[in-house]
Motif scaffolding. Structure first.
Motif, PDB file in Angstrom:
ATOM      1  N   SER A  52       0.767   4.165  -3.030  1.00  0.00           N
ATOM      2  CA  SER A  52       0.261   5.311  -2.488  1.00  0.00           C
ATOM      3  C   SER A  52       1.213   6.634  -2.448  1.00  0.00           C
ATOM      4  CB  SER A  52      -0.641   5.293  -1.260  1.00  0.00           C
ATOM      5  OG  SER A  52       0.119   4.882  -0.152  1.00  0.00           O
ATOM      6  N   LYS A 108       0.878  -1.138  -0.011  1.00  0.00           N
ATOM      7  CA  LYS A 108      -0.060  -0.028  -0.011  1.00  0.00           C
ATOM      8  C   LYS A 108       0.839   1.330  -0.018  1.00  0.00           C
ATOM      9  CE  LYS A 108      -4.176   1.871   0.890  1.00  0.00           C
ATOM     10  NZ  LYS A 108      -5.542   1.835   0.309  1.00  0.00           N
ATOM     11  N   HIS A 153       3.039   6.931   0.329  1.00  0.00           N
ATOM     12  CA  HIS A 153       2.815   7.489   1.764  1.00  0.00           C
ATOM     13  C   HIS A 153       3.830   6.444   2.409  1.00  0.00           C
ATOM     14  CE1 HIS A 153      -0.733   9.305   0.228  1.00  0.00           C
ATOM     15  NE2 HIS A 153      -0.641  10.113   1.318  1.00  0.00           N
TER      16      HIS A 153
END
Length: 76
Positions: free
Chosen positions: A56, A52, A58
């Protein structure tokens, strides 16, 4: 990629042995005490968060923060 010669490896070892890296402790981050929190995760959770984070753009910490805030909002 070329491999290091013994002389290059010795020179690099000497450099890092005698040089202390400078760390800016005014900012939180991986190498600062204020930003370092040890968390133990199972392999599935760790793999999910890493995937993830890669998609993303992040950090894993940001993703965990988002998930926690969502849970807090849902329970309020």
């Amino acid at each position: 990629m070329a491999r290091m010669t013994e002389e290059e490896a010795d020179a690099l070892d000497e450099l890092w042995t005698k040089t202390t890296p400078e760390i800016d402790t005014s900012k939180s981050g991986f190498l600062t005490r204020s930003g370092f929190t040890m968390v133990s995760l199972d392999t599935v959770t760790a793999a999910y968060l890493q995937a993830k984070a890669a998609v993303s753009h992040h950090s894993v910490s940001e993703l965990i923060g988002e998930l926690v805030r969502e849970k807090i909002s849902a329970s309020a």
